[in-house]
Write a protein that holds these residues in place. Structure first.
Motif, PDB file in Angstrom:
ATOM      1  N   THR A 112       1.081  -1.190   0.201  1.00  0.00           N
ATOM      2  CA  THR A 112      -0.135   0.270  -0.036  1.00  0.00           C
ATOM      3  C   THR A 112       1.074   1.873  -0.106  1.00  0.00           C
ATOM      4  O   THR A 112       1.194   1.561   0.988  1.00  0.00           O
ATOM      5  CB  THR A 112      -0.950  -0.092   1.287  1.00  0.00           C
ATOM      6  OG1 THR A 112      -1.898  -0.885   0.782  1.00  0.00           O
ATOM      7  CG2 THR A 112      -1.643   1.427   1.155  1.00  0.00           C
ATOM      8  N   VAL A 113       0.205   2.478  -1.238  1.00  0.00           N
ATOM      9  CA  VAL A 113       1.327   3.492  -0.629  1.00  0.00           C
ATOM     10  C   VAL A 113      -0.035   4.348  -1.000  1.00  0.00           C
ATOM     11  O   VAL A 113      -0.262   4.968  -1.303  1.00  0.00           O
ATOM     12  CB  VAL A 113       2.514   3.681  -2.186  1.00  0.00           C
ATOM     13  CG1 VAL A 113       2.535   5.339  -2.474  1.00  0.00           C
ATOM     14  CG2 VAL A 113       2.800   2.970  -2.480  1.00  0.00           C
ATOM     15  N   ASN A 114       0.665   5.081   0.599  1.00  0.00           N
ATOM     16  CA  ASN A 114      -0.380   6.516   1.025  1.00  0.00           C
ATOM     17  C   ASN A 114      -0.285   7.327   0.429  1.00  0.00           C
ATOM     18  O   ASN A 114      -0.800   8.576   0.173  1.00  0.00           O
ATOM     19  CB  ASN A 114      -0.515   6.157   2.176  1.00  0.00           C
ATOM     20  CG  ASN A 114      -1.300   5.558   3.039  1.00  0.00           C
ATOM     21  OD1 ASN A 114      -2.160   4.329   2.320  1.00  0.00           O
ATOM     22  ND2 ASN A 114      -0.233   4.629   4.113  1.00  0.00           N
ATOM     23  N   THR A 146      -0.706  12.633  -3.286  1.00  0.00           N
ATOM     24  CA  THR A 146      -1.469  11.710  -1.985  1.00  0.00           C
ATOM     25  C   THR A 146      -2.153  10.674  -2.665  1.00  0.00           C
ATOM     26  O   THR A 146      -1.870   9.762  -3.722  1.00  0.00           O
ATOM     27  CB  THR A 146      -2.746  12.840  -1.540  1.00  0.00           C
ATOM     28  OG1 THR A 146      -4.038  12.570  -2.929  1.00  0.00           O
ATOM     29  CG2 THR A 146      -2.138  13.470  -1.303  1.00  0.00           C
ATOM     30  N   GLY A 147      -2.704   9.288  -1.796  1.00  0.00           N
ATOM     31  CA  GLY A 147      -3.130   7.981  -2.291  1.00  0.00           C
ATOM     32  C   GLY A 147      -3.711   8.087  -3.085  1.00  0.00           C
ATOM     33  O   GLY A 147      -4.544   7.067  -3.984  1.00  0.00           O
ATOM     34  N   VAL A 160      16.425  11.627 -10.259  1.00  0.00           N
ATOM     35  CA  VAL A 160      15.016  12.266  -9.151  1.00  0.00           C
ATOM     36  C   VAL A 160      14.853  10.923  -8.146  1.00  0.00           C
ATOM     37  O   VAL A 160      15.375   9.889  -8.346  1.00  0.00           O
ATOM     38  CB  VAL A 160      13.693  12.122  -9.979  1.00  0.00           C
ATOM     39  CG1 VAL A 160      13.664  11.323 -11.160  1.00  0.00           C
ATOM     40  CG2 VAL A 160      12.098  11.973  -9.240  1.00  0.00           C
ATOM     41  N   VAL A 161      14.220  11.275  -7.019  1.00  0.00           N
ATOM     42  CA  VAL A 161      14.223  10.265  -5.775  1.00  0.00           C
ATOM     43  C   VAL A 161      13.052  10.109  -5.565  1.00  0.00           C
ATOM     44  O   VAL A 161      12.140  10.982  -4.883  1.00  0.00           O
ATOM     45  CB  VAL A 161      15.334   9.922  -5.064  1.00  0.00           C
ATOM     46  CG1 VAL A 161      15.309  10.016  -3.785  1.00  0.00           C
ATOM     47  CG2 VAL A 161      16.970  10.393  -5.580  1.00  0.00           C
ATOM     48  N   ALA A 162      12.276   8.918  -5.892  1.00  0.00           N
ATOM     49  CA  ALA A 162      11.219   8.911  -4.949  1.00  0.00           C
ATOM     50  C   ALA A 162      11.224   8.098  -4.235  1.00  0.00           C
ATOM     51  O   ALA A 162      12.034   7.592  -2.996  1.00  0.00           O
ATOM     52  CB  ALA A 162      10.760   7.893  -5.653  1.00  0.00           C
ATOM     53  N   LEU A 163      10.394   8.987  -2.989  1.00  0.00           N
ATOM     54  CA  LEU A 163      10.187   8.578  -1.389  1.00  0.00           C
ATOM     55  C   LEU A 163       8.527   8.476  -0.869  1.00  0.00           C
ATOM     56  O   LEU A 163       7.982   8.485  -1.827  1.00  0.00           O
ATOM     57  CB  LEU A 163      10.794   9.618  -0.199  1.00  0.00           C
ATOM     58  CG  LEU A 163      12.043   9.612  -0.295  1.00  0.00           C
ATOM     59  CD1 LEU A 163      12.594  10.823   0.464  1.00  0.00           C
ATOM     60  CD2 LEU A 163      13.008   9.350  -0.686  1.00  0.00           C
ATOM     61  N   LEU A 164       8.769   7.385  -0.867  1.00  0.00           N
ATOM     62  CA  LEU A 164       6.629   7.138  -0.590  1.00  0.00           C
ATOM     63  C   LEU A 164       6.575   6.149   0.912  1.00  0.00           C
ATOM     64  O   LEU A 164       7.320   5.754   1.577  1.00  0.00           O
ATOM     65  CB  LEU A 164       6.688   5.745  -0.855  1.00  0.00           C
ATOM     66  CG  LEU A 164       6.770   5.118  -2.413  1.00  0.00           C
ATOM     67  CD1 LEU A 164       6.863   4.167  -3.584  1.00  0.00           C
ATOM     68  CD2 LEU A 164       6.500   6.563  -4.039  1.00  0.00           C
ATOM     69  N   ASN A 165       5.521   6.936   1.420  1.00  0.00           N
ATOM     70  CA  ASN A 165       5.095   6.028   2.284  1.00  0.00           C
ATOM     71  C   ASN A 165       5.676   7.085   3.916  1.00  0.00           C
ATOM     72  O   ASN A 165       5.833   6.844   4.895  1.00  0.00           O
ATOM     73  CB  ASN A 165       5.282   4.979   2.693  1.00  0.00           C
ATOM     74  CG  ASN A 165       3.395   4.050   2.307  1.00  0.00           C
ATOM     75  OD1 ASN A 165       2.815   5.029   0.880  1.00  0.00           O
ATOM     76  ND2 ASN A 165       4.158   3.106   2.003  1.00  0.00           N
ATOM     77  N   THR A 166       6.123   8.307   3.860  1.00  0.00           N
ATOM     78  CA  THR A 166       7.355   9.209   4.508  1.00  0.00           C
ATOM     79  C   THR A 166       6.508  10.340   5.063  1.00  0.00           C
ATOM     80  O   THR A 166       5.581   9.885   4.399  1.00  0.00           O
ATOM     81  CB  THR A 166       8.882   9.572   3.936  1.00  0.00           C
ATOM     82  OG1 THR A 166       8.595  10.908   2.874  1.00  0.00           O
ATOM     83  CG2 THR A 166       9.577   8.559   2.910  1.00  0.00           C
TER      84      THR A 166
END
Length: 488
Positions: free
Chosen positions: A69-71, A91-92, A125-131
């Protein structure tokens, strides 16, 4: 919510990307001149299937719904010198709808966001998920500063770029070409950039080999009677865990004699771990039950490896309940048995008693003997026989009791075993986005005694003859690693 900064297309969620070859990465068209009005970027985010490789390559294992799950997402852009350009969030809801992926990819999501005419155009680019980071709270870090960020990212399945070496080049941030930056959303969709991400945490679970799991007892004399003491596994717990982690994987200056880097699959199987002030340990009472056991922990590849603690109950074969077992001078006793031995050692010492029949003497010291903690300088499992405070004062008695050796006590049969969790190449360590599955093949011996189940356990072995473990450890879409363990 006002969206800006990025056009996000085809967000692919899986457990660890396993086998995503360079041929699978969308190819960019010929470079073009970037204009100030260009503000659309299409991004495919490929999240790794839960995976890892250790002693045995177990392949890839799909993540659960919670693990996938990615919020929310935050994309941090950098210029050609690694300087901060812009951070753009989603956002999610903006990542929906989701569609099923193929192979090692579980799900795909599409969304649209747009750049805000940055002063310089991004080159990576760097992707940061759910932080917990937002467009403002992230600040304006350079790429080097982002790589140095350390914190507790153990909650919510935080994900960041999969990091590896392309030749000698550190691929922490995903490169952008001019063709990836367009002034039209449809054109951007035709020239997407693919970002491969991985979970920051590792997953650990353990099972008993249901088909051929064996338990080997230890034949001893208990209070002088022949018995077989049998261990029964009661729980598992990951200990010596790292309370912190790098936000993005750190592979600086790694030099190992096995193939830890996998550029073809856009990943690596080792990393440097953050240096904590202290590693985290737990008590026997904190150990989790065996049913459906699984835990998540942060990367630890230090010389103080993360361990799987295995709790057990030791009791005589056929016994319904466990009782205290003590080892004194190589022999085994119950509490009553060791106190009886101590009482026998005082048989030559008498003290005055008064009964209904008159005054006399007694050499029965049993009501004045107890078993207590052996003290701060002793091992955690050590106990000793002691006189109670109301014991009669008779010359020589205290010398006899104080002269007794300490004993090891398995309180109500409680014991533990432990094994270092291995990663690919046989290295002791847990690596992000790896699934370490330990299969217990056999257990024999009595393990390390537990005297006080509330005391924090810093795992250590008693004399070797007591300690035996056999286990098979699989480090797993998540990437799977297999490791077998025999507990002894």
């Amino acid at each position: 919510m006002k969206t800006r900064g990025l056009f996000l297309s085809a967000l692919m969620m899986g457990a660890v990307l396993a086998g995503c070859s360079n041929e699978e990465v969308p190819q960019n068209v010929e470079p073009r001149e970037v204009q100030k009005s260009d503000s659309y970027i299409a991004v495919n985010i490929v999240a790794p299937s839960a995976a890892s490789r250790a002693t045995t390559d177990g392949g890839f294992v799909a993540g659960t719904e919670a693990e996938n799950t990615v919020n929310k997402a935050l994309f941090v852009f950098f210029n050609e010198n690694g300087g901060f350009v812009e951070a753009v969030g989603a956002t999610g809801d903006e990542l929906k709808p989701w569609a099923a992926g193929e192979g090692t990819v579980d799900q795909i999501s599409t969304a649209v966001i747009v750049l805000n005419n940055p002063e310089t155009y991004p080159k990576s680019v760097v992707a940061l998920l759910n932080t917990e980071f937002t467009e403002t709270s992230i600040g304006t870090p350079s790429l080097d500063e982002l790589k140095d960020m350390v914190g507790d990212y153990s909650e919510g399945f935080v994900m960041s770029n999969s990091v590896y070496l392309d030749g000698e080049k550190d691929m922490t941030a995903t490169p952008l070409t001019d063709a990836n930056i367009q002034n039209d959303a449809d054109l951007a969709k035709q020239n997407p950039v693919t970002i491969t991400v991985e979970r920051v945490v590792a997953k650990v679970s353990a099972v008993q080999n249901a088909e051929d799991f064996t338990v080997t007892g230890k034949d001893v004399e208990l209070d002088g009677a022949d018995v077989t003491l049998v261990p029964e596994i009661t729980g598992y717990k990951v200990v010596a865990t790292n309370p912190d982690s790098y936000l993005v994987k750190n592979i600086e200056d790694i030099n190992l004699d096995w193939t830890w880097n996998d550029a073809a699959n856009l990943r690596s199987y080792w990393a440097n771990s953050a240096a904590p002030e202290a590693y985290t340990y737990y008590s026997y009472n904190d150990i989790l039950p065996v049913a459906d056991y699984a835990e998540y922990c942060q990367e630890n590849t230090s010389n103080n490896p993360t361990l799987l603690l295995v709790s057990a109950t030791i009791k005589p074969e056929g016994a319904e309940t466990a009782e205290n077992i003590l080892k004194y001078k190589g022999l085994y006793y119950t509490t009553e048995g060791l106190l009886t031995k101590a009482n026998q050692m005082l048989a030559d010492y008498t003290y005055p008693v008064t009964t209904d029949e008159g005054s006399g003497t007694s050499n029965d010291w049993s009501e004045y003997l107890d078993i207590v903690d052996a003290g701060e300088d002793a091992e955690p499992w050590e106990v000793k026989v002691a006189l109670t405070e109301d014991a009669p004062e008779v010359a020589g008695v205290a010398d006899v009791i104080n002269g007794m050796d300490t004993a090891a006590q398995w309180t109500e049969g409680k014991a533990y075993f432990y094994v270092a969790i291995e990663a690919l190449g046989g290295e002791a360590g847990v690596v992000r986005n790896h699934y370490h599955l330990l299969t217990i093949d056999a257990i024999s011996g009595l393990g390390t005694p537990v005297y006080n189940p509330e005391e924090i356990i810093i795992p250590e072995q008693m004399p070797e003859e007591e300690y035996f473990v056999a286990a098979k450890v699989q480090i797993l879409k998540w990437k799977q690693v297999n490791q077998s363990v025999t507990l002894q």
